[in-house]
Design a protein around this motif. Structure first.
Motif: not given
Ligand SMILES: [Zn+2]
Length: 305
Positions: A267-278
């Motif tokens: 669920t990190l990508n809900r908050w990280v800028l750009g919506g891309e997070c691995r």
């Protein structure tokens, strides 16, 4: 040989590691309560005993709660408050008669996990201790990032980002010991987790009891865990937007809740800028030993002194 010392509020632990990190010696004793001179002597005795037992002399690193102020040379921000204001590094160097490297305990966790733990092979490791409180530290290239003011990584005393209405009420009701309100620590420490459940249920349980109730279908316990997951995720997204570490490592009591290693990265990508997070979120490989092992690894290359 590398010697690491973890100076905690309730215990002092010493470890001696061989060249490749194999454990040669370990001992844990209670911390002399509020007695600085006796704390110094206990550390010196532990070092002598470790070296006598192993028949070797070691480099010495020490993890402490708090940090040494780069301006005054004195300990600050330690929750073992009797250490604050002391010239701990100078005193321990004098009593042992050799160089000693000192770092914040969360920075030691980061160094340990970056060296041969859950962050091995990663350049930038952000490590969080979520226990009674919430400390965090950064390792870059296997070394601790101290920062110009000695507080790099202390994001636990930044405000919880993207607060909803309930979190704003929590912020008003639950001040942080640092003097501010809304600190991440007040939400994502084990204490914060218990406080949240108590506010909903009127019943004060231990963290383990709440987790166990959630596993058995208790709706309020499950709600507290869900709150916690979202708050941890938002707080870590904040770090990713600033530092973008290669890996995030969790230690401390709350790090034993296994579902976080699935739910938080997902669920990190809900908050990280750009919506891309691995960004991987991993449990500290060395568990409770990470602090003391990281203290030993504060001497990464040196044969010694
Ligand atoms: Zn605070």
């Amino acid at each position: 040989m590398r010697i690491g010392i973890d100076l905690g509020g309730t215990k002092i632990e010493i470890i001696a590691l061989a060249e490749k990190g194999d454990e040669l010696y370990r001992k844990r004793v209670p911390t002399p309560k509020n007695n600085y001179a006796s704390t110094l002597q206990t550390i010196a005795d532990l070092v002598h005993e470790a070296e006598q037992t192993t028949g070797q002399t070691g480099s010495i690193g020490m993890g402490i709660p708090g940090t040494i102020s780069p301006y005054s040379g004195r300990v600050k921000n330690a929750n073992s408050t009797y250490l604050n204001g002391q010239t701990l590094d100078q005193d321990i160097i004098r009593i042992l008669g050799r160089p000693v490297r000192i770092a914040n305990d969360a920075n030691c966790l980061a160094v340990s996990e970056a060296t041969d733990g859950a962050g091995a092979g990663s350049n930038v490791v952000f490590a969080v201790i979520i226990g009674t409180g919430c400390g965090a530290g950064v390792a870059m290239g296997g070394q601790t990032l101290v920062g110009g003011n000695g507080i790099a990584g202390e994001w636990g005393h930044n405000p919880l980002p993207w607060q909803d209405a309930e979190e704003q009420r929590f912020q008003q009701d639950v001040p942080c010991y640092c003097g501010k309100a809304g600190c991440i620590e007040t939400f994502i420490s084990g204490t914060g987790f218990i406080t949240d459940y108590t506010r909903m249920s009127g019943e004060r349980l231990t963290g383990e009891e709440i987790v166990s109730r959630a596993a058995n279908g208790d709706a309020l316990a499950e709600k507290a865990l869900c709150h916690y997951e979202v708050r941890l995720t938002k707080s870590l997204a904040h770090v990713i937007n600033i530092l973008d570490p290669d890996v995030i490592v969790l230690g401390g009591g709350m790090s034993n809740i296994e579902r976080f290693y699935t739910t938080v990265p997902e669920t990190l990508n809900r908050w990280v800028l750009g919506g891309e997070c691995r960004t991987p979120v991993r449990k500290a490989l060395h568990g409770d030993s990470s602090g003391v092992r990281g203290a030993a690894w504060l001497w990464p290359n040196d044969k010694r002194c």
